[in-house]
Design an enzyme around this catalytic site. Structure first.
Site, mmCIF file in Angstrom:
data_model
loop_
_atom_site.group_PDB
_atom_site.id
_atom_site.type_symbol
_atom_site.label_atom_id
_atom_site.label_comp_id
_atom_site.label_asym_id
_atom_site.label_seq_id
_atom_site.Cartn_x
_atom_site.Cartn_y
_atom_site.Cartn_z
ATOM 1 N N ASN A 13 0.891 -1.159 0.000
ATOM 2 C CA ASN A 13 0.000 0.000 0.000
ATOM 3 C C ASN A 13 0.929 1.208 0.000
ATOM 4 O O ASN A 13 1.520 1.531 1.021
ATOM 5 C CB ASN A 13 -0.902 -0.012 1.247
ATOM 6 C CG ASN A 13 -1.703 1.272 1.375
ATOM 7 O OD1 ASN A 13 -1.749 2.085 0.443
ATOM 8 N ND2 ASN A 13 -2.329 1.474 2.526
ATOM 9 N N LYS A 15 0.290 4.276 -0.294
ATOM 10 C CA LYS A 15 -0.251 5.506 0.322
ATOM 11 C C LYS A 15 0.036 6.710 -0.593
ATOM 12 O O LYS A 15 -0.014 6.548 -1.810
ATOM 13 C CB LYS A 15 0.309 5.664 1.737
ATOM 14 C CG LYS A 15 0.116 4.383 2.555
ATOM 15 C CD LYS A 15 0.410 4.520 4.010
ATOM 16 C CE LYS A 15 0.161 3.179 4.702
ATOM 17 N NZ LYS A 15 0.331 3.236 6.150
ATOM 18 N N HIS A 98 -9.189 1.756 4.832
ATOM 19 C CA HIS A 98 -7.900 1.866 5.527
ATOM 20 C C HIS A 98 -8.050 2.815 6.718
ATOM 21 O O HIS A 98 -8.799 3.791 6.650
ATOM 22 C CB HIS A 98 -6.816 2.369 4.565
ATOM 23 C CG HIS A 98 -5.444 2.232 5.155
ATOM 24 N ND1 HIS A 98 -4.935 3.171 6.026
ATOM 25 C CD2 HIS A 98 -4.532 1.254 5.053
ATOM 26 C CE1 HIS A 98 -3.729 2.758 6.418
ATOM 27 N NE2 HIS A 98 -3.464 1.605 5.852
ATOM 28 N N GLU A 100 -6.264 5.079 7.799
ATOM 29 C CA GLU A 100 -5.965 6.496 7.531
ATOM 30 C C GLU A 100 -7.174 7.187 6.918
ATOM 31 O O GLU A 100 -7.419 8.369 7.170
ATOM 32 C CB GLU A 100 -4.724 6.597 6.625
ATOM 33 C CG GLU A 100 -3.456 6.301 7.420
ATOM 34 C CD GLU A 100 -2.356 5.625 6.632
ATOM 35 O OE1 GLU A 100 -2.379 5.656 5.391
ATOM 36 O OE2 GLU A 100 -1.461 5.038 7.279
ATOM 37 N N GLU A 170 -5.304 -4.659 10.405
ATOM 38 C CA GLU A 170 -4.256 -3.671 10.654
ATOM 39 C C GLU A 170 -4.528 -2.959 11.974
ATOM 40 O O GLU A 170 -5.314 -2.006 12.022
ATOM 41 C CB GLU A 170 -4.231 -2.639 9.522
ATOM 42 C CG GLU A 170 -3.931 -3.232 8.168
ATOM 43 C CD GLU A 170 -3.284 -2.218 7.237
ATOM 44 O OE1 GLU A 170 -2.284 -2.564 6.622
ATOM 45 O OE2 GLU A 170 -3.760 -1.071 7.147
ATOM 46 N N GLY A 176 2.857 2.327 10.723
ATOM 47 C CA GLY A 176 3.840 3.389 10.567
ATOM 48 C C GLY A 176 4.551 3.757 11.861
ATOM 49 O O GLY A 176 5.227 4.773 11.946
ATOM 50 N N SER A 216 3.623 -2.194 10.178
ATOM 51 C CA SER A 216 5.074 -2.322 10.378
ATOM 52 C C SER A 216 5.592 -3.710 10.029
ATOM 53 O O SER A 216 6.556 -4.193 10.623
ATOM 54 C CB SER A 216 5.471 -1.934 11.807
ATOM 55 O OG SER A 216 5.091 -0.595 12.080
HETATM 56 P P1 13P Z 1 3.338 0.336 7.571
HETATM 57 O O1 13P Z 1 3.787 -0.977 7.001
HETATM 58 O O2 13P Z 1 4.102 1.519 7.062
HETATM 59 O O3 13P Z 1 3.223 0.291 9.068
HETATM 60 O O4 13P Z 1 1.841 0.572 7.031
HETATM 61 C C1 13P Z 1 0.931 -0.452 7.128
HETATM 62 C C2 13P Z 1 -0.280 -0.070 6.381
HETATM 63 O O5 13P Z 1 -0.986 0.836 6.760
HETATM 64 C C3 13P Z 1 -0.583 -0.819 5.155
HETATM 65 O O6 13P Z 1 -1.856 -0.517 4.703
#
Ligand code: 13P
Length: 255
Positions: A13, A15, A98, A100, A170, A176, A216
Site C-alpha cells: 500500500n 499511500k 484503511h 488512515e 491492521e 507506521g 510495520s
Molecule cells: P506500515 O507498514 O508503514 O506500518 O503501514 C501499514 C499499512 O498501513 C498498510 O496498509
C-alpha cells in the site's frame, strides 16, 4: 481448509508516495525480484500512478490495485474515482476502509460497506481493512471493535461475493509506528476474524478467505508473522517502497 490452500497475498500500500515516473522505476525494480513468487503480489498505488503502474507491470506477475473507490457509478462527487474508471485502466484490487481514511477522511463502516459492495459489483477485489485503536485494545474491546467492523463492512455481501474479498487486519497502533503486533497477537485477531466470518457465512466460506496482517510488517518480521496459521499474507506500507524489502516479504510468503 488448511492454510496452504488459501491464496497467500502480499500487497504493497504505497499511500501518498511516488509520482508516475517514480512508480514505473520502482515497479521495474520490484518485478524481476518477485518473478518466481509462489503467492499473489500486488502494488496498490495512488490514482495518478495507476496507468503507468499497469504499463510497467504488463507481462509480469505483479498486479495493480487502487487505494480507494467511490460507490456511485458516476455523478457529482468532486475528487472521487468510480469503480468503472478503475476497471477501464486495468485495476484488479482496491484497498477499502484503511484506517488512515477512517481517521483523516471521515470514512465510516457504512461508507466502507457501500464502497465494498460497489467494488464487488464492478468485478474489483476489495481488500477491506479493519483494526482497533490503541485505546480500544487497552480497554479490552479489540474483539468487539473487529466484530462490528466485519459485520458492518461486509453487510449484504453474499457468500459468492465473499470469495473475492480479502480482509486486512491492521491494528492502528502498529501502522507506521515501527510497533509490530507480535505474531501471536496477529494470529489471535486473524483467527477471531475467521471465526466471525464463519458465524456470518459458514466455516467453508470463512476458511477460504485470505486474511492479511498489516502494520510495520517488514523483511525482518515477515517470516514469523506469516508462519501463523491464520495470517495468509501482508498489507505493507513503508517496506513496500523499498524493492529489496518488499521482495524479501514476498519470498517469506512463498515458502
Ligand atoms: P506500515 O507498514 O508503514 O506500518 O503501514 C501499514 C499499512 O498501513 C498498510 O496498509
Amino acid at each position: 481448509m488448511d492454510k496452504a490452500k488459501r491464496t497467500a497475498i502480499i500487497a504493497g500500500n504505497w499511500k501518498m508516495n511516488k509520482t508516475p515516473k517514480e512508480a514505473t522505476a520502482l515497479l521495474k525494480e520490484i518485478a524481476p525480484l518477485v518473478a518466481d513468487a509462489d503467492c499473489e503480489v500486488i502494488a496498490c498505488v495512488p490514482y495518478v500512478d495507476l496507468a503507468a503502474a499497469i504499463e510497467a507491470t504488463a507481462g509480469t506477475n505483479v498486479k495493480i490495485g487502487a487505494e480507494n473507490c467511490h460507490w456511485a457509478e458516476s455523478g457529482a462527487f468532486t475528487g472521487e474515482i468510480s469503480t468503472g474508471m478503475l476497471k477501464e485502466v486495468g485495476v484488479e484490487y482496491v484497498v477499502l476502509g484503511h484506517s488512515e481514511r477512517r481517521q483523516y477522511f471521515g470514512e465510516t463502516d457504512e461508507t466502507v460497506n457501500k464502497r465494498t459492495k460497489a467494488a464487488l459489483a464492478a468485478g474489483l477485489k476489495p481488500i477491506v481493512c479493519v483494526g482497533e485503536l490503541l485505546w480500544e485494545r487497552e480497554c479490552n474491546i479489540t474483539e468487539e471493535v473487529i466484530a462490528r467492523q466485519i459485520k458492518l463492512d461486509l453487510w449484504d455481501v453474499t457468500a459468492e461475493e465473499l470469495k473475492n474479498v480479502v480482509i486486512a487486519y491492521e491494528p492502528v497502533w502498529a501502522i507506521g509506528t515501527g510497533k509490530t503486533a507480535t505474531a501471536d497477537q496477529a494470529e489471535e485477531v486473524c483467527a477471531f476474524i475467521r471465526a466471525q466470518l464463519a458465524k456470518l457465512y459458514d466455516q467453508d466460506a470463512a476458511d477460504a478467505v485470505t486474511i492479511q496482517y498489516g502494520g510495520s510488517m517488514n523483511d525482518k518480521n515477515a517470516d514469523e508473522l506469516l508462519s501463523k496459521v491464520n495470517v495468509d499474507g501482508g498489507l505493507i506500507g513503508g517496506a513496500s517502497l523499498v524493492a529489496e524489502k518488499f521482495a524479501a516479504i514476498v519470498k517469506a510468503a512463498s515458502k
